[in-house]
Motif scaffolding. Structure first.
Motif, mmCIF file in Angstrom:
data_model
loop_
_atom_site.group_PDB
_atom_site.id
_atom_site.type_symbol
_atom_site.label_atom_id
_atom_site.label_comp_id
_atom_site.label_asym_id
_atom_site.label_seq_id
_atom_site.Cartn_x
_atom_site.Cartn_y
_atom_site.Cartn_z
ATOM 1 N N VAL A 6 14.400 -72.123 -34.653
ATOM 2 C CA VAL A 6 14.248 -73.563 -34.879
ATOM 3 C C VAL A 6 15.469 -74.232 -34.275
ATOM 4 O O VAL A 6 16.597 -73.799 -34.509
ATOM 5 N N TYR A 7 15.236 -75.272 -33.480
ATOM 6 C CA TYR A 7 16.387 -75.901 -32.836
ATOM 7 C C TYR A 7 16.330 -77.418 -32.919
ATOM 8 O O TYR A 7 15.265 -78.018 -33.000
ATOM 9 N N ASP A 8 17.525 -77.996 -32.925
ATOM 10 C CA ASP A 8 17.704 -79.447 -32.893
ATOM 11 C C ASP A 8 18.876 -79.691 -31.948
ATOM 12 O O ASP A 8 20.026 -79.536 -32.340
ATOM 13 N N VAL A 9 18.554 -79.989 -30.701
ATOM 14 C CA VAL A 9 19.587 -80.164 -29.679
ATOM 15 C C VAL A 9 19.465 -81.543 -29.051
ATOM 16 O O VAL A 9 18.425 -82.199 -29.156
ATOM 17 N N ASP A 10 20.529 -81.967 -28.405
ATOM 18 C CA ASP A 10 20.527 -83.254 -27.726
ATOM 19 C C ASP A 10 19.379 -83.317 -26.724
ATOM 20 O O ASP A 10 19.024 -82.311 -26.107
ATOM 21 N N VAL A 11 18.821 -84.491 -26.558
ATOM 22 C CA VAL A 11 17.664 -84.689 -25.683
ATOM 23 C C VAL A 11 17.928 -84.181 -24.264
ATOM 24 O O VAL A 11 17.010 -83.755 -23.571
ATOM 25 N N LYS A 12 19.174 -84.169 -23.843
ATOM 26 C CA LYS A 12 19.526 -83.697 -22.497
ATOM 27 C C LYS A 12 19.280 -82.197 -22.333
ATOM 28 O O LYS A 12 19.127 -81.717 -21.215
ATOM 29 N N ARG A 13 19.251 -81.455 -23.453
ATOM 30 C CA ARG A 13 19.095 -80.001 -23.392
ATOM 31 C C ARG A 13 17.777 -79.499 -23.959
ATOM 32 O O ARG A 13 17.481 -78.311 -23.898
ATOM 33 N N VAL A 14 16.959 -80.378 -24.508
ATOM 34 C CA VAL A 14 15.702 -79.963 -25.131
ATOM 35 C C VAL A 14 14.817 -79.194 -24.147
ATOM 36 O O VAL A 14 14.324 -78.104 -24.463
ATOM 37 N N ALA A 15 14.604 -79.719 -22.977
ATOM 38 C CA ALA A 15 13.718 -79.067 -22.002
ATOM 39 C C ALA A 15 14.254 -77.704 -21.592
ATOM 40 O O ALA A 15 13.488 -76.743 -21.449
ATOM 41 N N ARG A 16 15.554 -77.601 -21.425
ATOM 42 C CA ARG A 16 16.155 -76.328 -21.010
ATOM 43 C C ARG A 16 15.980 -75.261 -22.097
ATOM 44 O O ARG A 16 15.612 -74.117 -21.821
ATOM 45 N N VAL A 17 16.229 -75.630 -23.361
ATOM 46 C CA VAL A 17 16.061 -74.700 -24.475
ATOM 47 C C VAL A 17 14.594 -74.303 -24.596
ATOM 48 O O VAL A 17 14.257 -73.125 -24.740
ATOM 49 N N HIS A 18 13.713 -75.282 -24.516
ATOM 50 C CA HIS A 18 12.267 -75.026 -24.627
ATOM 51 C C HIS A 18 11.805 -74.054 -23.537
ATOM 52 O O HIS A 18 11.101 -73.083 -23.824
ATOM 53 N N ARG A 19 12.182 -74.319 -22.283
ATOM 54 C CA ARG A 19 11.774 -73.444 -21.167
ATOM 55 C C ARG A 19 12.288 -72.020 -21.365
ATOM 56 O O ARG A 19 11.566 -71.050 -21.135
ATOM 57 N N PHE A 20 13.527 -71.901 -21.784
ATOM 58 C CA PHE A 20 14.093 -70.565 -21.980
ATOM 59 C C PHE A 20 13.365 -69.818 -23.091
ATOM 60 O O PHE A 20 12.954 -68.669 -22.914
ATOM 61 N N LEU A 21 13.214 -70.448 -24.250
ATOM 62 C CA LEU A 21 12.573 -69.768 -25.375
ATOM 63 C C LEU A 21 11.125 -69.397 -25.065
ATOM 64 O O LEU A 21 10.640 -68.366 -25.516
ATOM 65 N N ARG A 22 10.465 -70.211 -24.270
ATOM 66 C CA ARG A 22 9.070 -69.929 -23.916
ATOM 67 C C ARG A 22 8.926 -68.636 -23.111
ATOM 68 O O ARG A 22 7.862 -68.037 -23.083
ATOM 69 N N THR A 23 9.995 -68.183 -22.464
ATOM 70 C CA THR A 23 9.936 -66.938 -21.704
ATOM 71 C C THR A 23 10.013 -65.714 -22.614
ATOM 72 O O THR A 23 9.699 -64.615 -22.171
#
Length: 85
Positions: A6-23
């Motif tokens: 579960v994550y709560d990160v700044d909007v600038k990093r949301v896409a990067r975290v999402h893409r990584f975890l999806r792998t």
């Protein structure tokens, strides 16, 4: 090992975290991923997330070593378990 991230990160990093975890994991709903991983994969997930997150960000990793847990959904189940397992 089964993990829930579960994550709560700044909007600038949301896409990067999402893409990584999806792998590595299955996307459950906004900012929530889950799935079965090896110890090596879990180490990689932790190491990479430590490189991505910055001050003020939060990432919680729940480790369920025996893979047994109960899930109770209230409202809409956006990702039914049948799609994961």
């Amino acid at each position: 090992m089964y993990v829930i991230v579960v994550y709560d990160v700044d909007v600038k990093r949301v896409a990067r975290v999402h893409r990584f975890l999806r792998t590595h994991l299955h996307w459950r709903q906004n900012s929530v991923f889950e799935g079965e991983v090896s110890r090596a994969q879990l180490y990689e997930i932790k190491r990479t997330l430590e490189d991505i997150v910055e001050n003020g960000d939060s990432v919680l990793i729940y480790e369920l070593p025996d893979g047994r847990f109960n899930l109770h959904v209230i409202g809409v189940d956006k990702s039914p378990a049948g799609e994961i397992i």
